[in-house]
Design an enzyme around this catalytic site. Structure first.
Site, PDB file in Angstrom:
ATOM      1  N   ARG A 144       0.894  -1.095   0.276  1.00 39.84           N
ATOM      2  CA  ARG A 144      -0.063   0.181  -0.223  1.00 39.84           C
ATOM      3  C   ARG A 144       0.912   1.326   0.107  1.00 39.84           C
ATOM      4  NH1 ARG A 144      -2.565  -1.165   5.420  1.00 39.84           N
ATOM      5  NH2 ARG A 144      -0.319  -2.117   5.975  1.00 39.84           N
ATOM      6  N   CYS A 253      -2.825   1.743  -8.824  1.00 39.32           N
ATOM      7  CA  CYS A 253      -2.630   0.113  -9.118  1.00 39.32           C
ATOM      8  C   CYS A 253      -4.346  -0.371  -9.310  1.00 39.32           C
ATOM      9  CB  CYS A 253      -2.515  -0.895  -7.729  1.00 39.32           C
ATOM     10  SG  CYS A 253      -0.398  -0.368  -7.771  1.00 39.32           S
TER      11      CYS A 253
END
Length: 388
Positions: A144, A253
């Site tokens: 993350r 992403c």
């Protein structure tokens, strides 16, 4: 052992500093100011653990602009350069990855290249053929933004796209640097590893889209979204996680990975993946319409970043909302302290938070923030649980 990192974003720095606890790591970048910051042990990105590790004396890490210095005598070269999605080709732009490979093969053909950048399914096999070398391995990254090094210190899993001794050796480098013990580790073929990354992110995008669609349904019918989600998530097969409504999935992403997977499998019968992409567009339309229904003269965008703790606003969902609102002729102002520019997509940046609050009729925030509580009546958010 000497390890080289090509690319000093979240992926490159988190992997480099993880390994630099026990090995010599050289980070290569093309931006002089970035290299200078790193050699002064200052992080160019917002990540608490990266910032802390750079201050540690026992971290064997340096940065360079010189690719010969970086690649010579390296045992492994970790490639972590950007692979943005190109909407014209429906494909990742892998030119930076291929450029690194060309340089490594020219300077140090014995080095094993580990691709950490996200690439299309089949890319590694194609590159082995193109460059006539077996020294290319794909290993997907699961992290993350803003917690990149933390997620490498406590990884959910390690996947290496080769079943070999050198693959096990590289996995051992990651395990050695991690704090977490007993890390699930999977060795697969390269193409399967590439598919694992894209399918994992597409599943996360599907979950975001699902709870957003639930929220749109509840909002339209005047139902209590929170109660419904809490009830649904009591089922252990669903689980009480990753269920907070938002303005849509975004960031670096999920949007590009879902579109790439859709392009990869355009010849394969599929419904779910295309529906995820369409559902995300529909959610942004729904949010924009809800904001416009308040008939604001000035809409304030509170933060362009995708999530708290990040300094990255590439493809954040709130940008899609902003563009839809501007298309209706409504003035938009932005509060984003990490931006140095004065405008963003022809909208003015207001650097004073107090002035920003005064000027905006409606303030939209993907996630609620404590500094907006004094103007809560102006804030439009779908954040129900105070989490990403």
């Amino acid at each position: 052992m000497k390890i080289t990192i090509s690319g000093t974003g979240y992926v490159g720095l988190s992997n480099g500093l993880l390994i630099a606890q026990h090995h010599d790591v050289v980070a290569l970048d093309i931006v002089p100011s970035r290299v200078e910051l790193l050699n002064d042990r200052i992080s160019p990105i917002v990540d608490k653990e990266i910032q802390q590790f750079l201050k540690e004396d026992n971290i064997r890490f340096r940065a360079t602009l010189d690719k010969f210095d970086a690649y010579q005598n390296a045992d492994y070269v970790i490639i972590a350069t950007p692979t943005d999605y190109d909407p014209k080709t429906n494909y990742f732009n892998t030119s930076s990855v291929e450029s690194v490979m060309q340089d490594v093969i020219s300077i140090n053909p014995a080095a094993v290249m580990i691709i950490k950048s996200t690439v299309p399914v089949g890319f590694t096999a194609a590159m082995r053929q193109k460059f006539a070398t077996e020294n290319i391995i794909f290993s997907p990254e699961f992290l993350r933004e803003g917690k990149a090094l933390y997620d490498n210190l406590y990884p959910s899993r390690i996947v290496i796209g080769e079943q070999s001794e050198r693959a096990r050796e590289f996995a051992a480098l990651l395990q050695e640097g991690a704090i977490k013990q007993e890390i699930p580790t999977l060795f697969t073929d390269s193409t399967e590893a590439e598919a694992i990354k894209l399918f994992a992110n597409t599943y996360l995008a599907m979950r975001v889209a699902y709870f957003n669609e639930l929220d749109s349904y509840a909002e339209t019918l005047g139902l209590n979204t929170r109660q419904i989600i809490e009830g649904v998530c009591l089922d252990p097969r669903i689980g009480n996680h990753y269920n907070n409504p938002s303005f849509g999935y975004g960031g670096y992403c999920l949007p590009k990975d879902t579109k790439q997977l859709l392009a990869n499998y355009q010849s394969v019968p599929n419904n779910i993946i295309s529906a995820i992409v369409e559902a995300n567009r529909t959610r942004k339309d729904f949010i924009a319409d809800a904001i416009l229904a308040r008939k604001p003269k000035v809409v304030g965008i509170y933060r362009l970043i995708m999530k708290s703790g990040s300094d990255n606003f590439r493809a954040s969902s709130i940008q899609g909302i902003m563009k839809r609102i501007k298309a209706k002729g409504v003035e938009v102002i932005i509060y984003e302290p990490v931006m140095e520019e004065d405008t963003f997509f022809n909208s003015r940046l207001e650097r004073d938070l107090h002035c920003f609050k005064q000027q905006a009729d409606v303030i939209i925030s993907n996630r609620m923030a404590a500094e907006l509580l004094d103007v809560a009546e102006k804030v439009y958010t779908r954040d129900l649980f105070g989490s990403d």
